[in-house]
Design an enzyme around this catalytic site. Structure first.
Site, mmCIF file in Angstrom:
data_model
loop_
_atom_site.group_PDB
_atom_site.id
_atom_site.type_symbol
_atom_site.label_atom_id
_atom_site.label_comp_id
_atom_site.label_asym_id
_atom_site.label_seq_id
_atom_site.Cartn_x
_atom_site.Cartn_y
_atom_site.Cartn_z
ATOM 1 C CG HIS A 61 32.750 -49.387 -47.821
ATOM 2 N ND1 HIS A 61 33.605 -48.495 -47.211
ATOM 3 C CD2 HIS A 61 31.532 -48.806 -47.816
ATOM 4 C CE1 HIS A 61 32.938 -47.414 -46.867
ATOM 5 N NE2 HIS A 61 31.679 -47.573 -47.206
ATOM 6 C CG ASP A 164 30.965 -44.263 -44.806
ATOM 7 O OD1 ASP A 164 30.799 -45.380 -45.334
ATOM 8 O OD2 ASP A 164 31.056 -43.207 -45.463
ATOM 9 C CD GLU A 194 31.446 -47.085 -50.708
ATOM 10 O OE1 GLU A 194 30.291 -46.687 -50.955
ATOM 11 O OE2 GLU A 194 32.242 -46.421 -50.020
ATOM 12 C CD GLU A 195 33.982 -43.924 -48.297
ATOM 13 O OE1 GLU A 195 33.531 -43.087 -49.113
ATOM 14 O OE2 GLU A 195 33.428 -44.179 -47.212
ATOM 15 C CG ASP A 217 27.773 -47.638 -46.975
ATOM 16 O OD1 ASP A 217 28.250 -47.005 -46.003
ATOM 17 O OD2 ASP A 217 28.344 -47.706 -48.081
ATOM 18 C CG HIS A 303 32.446 -38.931 -45.791
ATOM 19 N ND1 HIS A 303 32.773 -38.793 -47.121
ATOM 20 C CD2 HIS A 303 32.088 -40.233 -45.639
ATOM 21 C CE1 HIS A 303 32.626 -39.953 -47.735
ATOM 22 N NE2 HIS A 303 32.202 -40.846 -46.851
#
Length: 330
Positions: A61, A164, A194-195, A217, A303
């Site tokens: 992604h 990410d 995607e998130e 990922d 994140h």
């Protein structure tokens, strides 16, 4: 390993729903290696490498997590909501940047809130504006910001926002460049959103209609002090996923990856997660079902603005991907 390419792709502004600059960068990198490519209605970039075998869909992604401005108050401070998963404790005092280059700092209503149950609605973004009128000349409700932090390298590790999943995109790009004799009719898909729910993978998988699926990922590292007991460690090679909260990987794919890794002396480990998911969570439920797996990069501080992973692990993921795609499944 091209450190400059890793830095470049990680620094591109591209939160969920605004991935266009990322896809433009990737097209420039892969256009001489793919047989054809297209951007679909939702914004997914689908690159095709022709082969005579079954149809294989790969997915990484392009989007990164972000914050959307909900409201500008009379004093020029910005209230916001999240696009993707954030901890308010990680956000506190972080710098953010908007697509137009405006930057801000996240703070909380009262410092005492830090000692209590800090919540997103107690945070605000300060762009230094004197009032609402001045702030709205720079930023308005609906604008999205992302972490503002540099990408740097310490020996074998890279530290950056948006690893990410820009590192998954980088792995796909390098795999496509190195792939010479594909055993599959292969679709390299760089997905959107995607998130916020694997949305791009859902629509692109429906269009590609693959026989097999593999996502790329990041995954959590459990090698830090007082970590929970899971097997994933940074520096121990490509992580072959067994399960996460979005899928249990198909045994045929897992066994194929393990067999290829052993036969080619590629350093690898296994991944088990009790939370989170990847694009394969959407791919494997497409139409009548798609046997799917995941190759992951073990990453610390996911994140945050300082995600960290090993360059050797990244290389192992590329090596494994190329060999997996050049080896027919038994």
């Amino acid at each position: 390993m091209d450190k400059n390419k890793i830095k470049e792709i990680c620094q591109i502004y591209g939160p969920s729903s605004a991935e266009g600059s990322v896809s433009s960068y990737i097209i420039n990198e892969i256009k001489d290696y793919a047989d054809d490519y297209e951007i679909d209605t939702l914004g997914n970039l689908i690159a095709h490498k022709k082969g005579n075998g079954p149809k294989m869909m790969l997915a990484a992604h392009m989007d990164q997590i972000g914050l959307m401005v909900n409201f500008v108050d009379d004093d020029g401070f910005l209230r916001f909501s999240t696009i993707g998963g954030f901890s308010p404790y990680v956000l506190f005092n972080q710098r953010v940047r908007f697509e137009n280059g405006v930057q801000g700092v996240i703070h909380c209503e009262r410092l005492q809130d830090m000692a209590k149950d800090l919540a997103i609605d107690k945070l605000y973004i300060d762009i230094g504006a004197k009032n609402k009128e001045e702030a709205e000349k720079l930023v308005r409700a609906g604008d999205i910001c992302v972490y503002s932090a540099e990408t740097y390298f310490n020996g074998d590790v890279v530290v950056s926002p948006a690893l990410d999943d820009r590192i998954g995109c980088y792995i796909q790009m390098e795999t496509l460049k190195q792939l010479k004799n594909p055993a599959y009719d292969t679709y390299f898909v760089f997905t959107v959103q995607e998130e916020v729910g694997l949305r791009g993978a859902k629509t692109s998988a429906y269009a590609v209609d693959p026989d097999y699926g593999i996502a790329y990922d990041v995954t959590l590292a459990y090698d830090t002090p007082n970590a929970l007991k899971f097997p994933m460690k940074m520096g121990e090679g490509a992580a072959i996923k067994i399960k996460d909260n979005s899928l249990i990987c198909h045994p045929t794919i897992v066994k194929h990856m393990e067999k290829v890794a052993k036969e080619n002396n590629i350093k690898h480990q296994f991944e088990i997660l009790t939370a989170g998911g990847t694009d394969s969570g959407a791919i494997h439920l497409t139409k009548s079902g798609v046997p799917s797996g995941v190759i992951s990069v073990v990453t610390r501080h996911i994140h945050s603005d300082s995600e960290m992973c090993s360059l050797e692990d990244i290389k192992a993921c590329i090596d494994l991907s190329v060999k997996v795609l050049e080896t027919p499944m038994n």
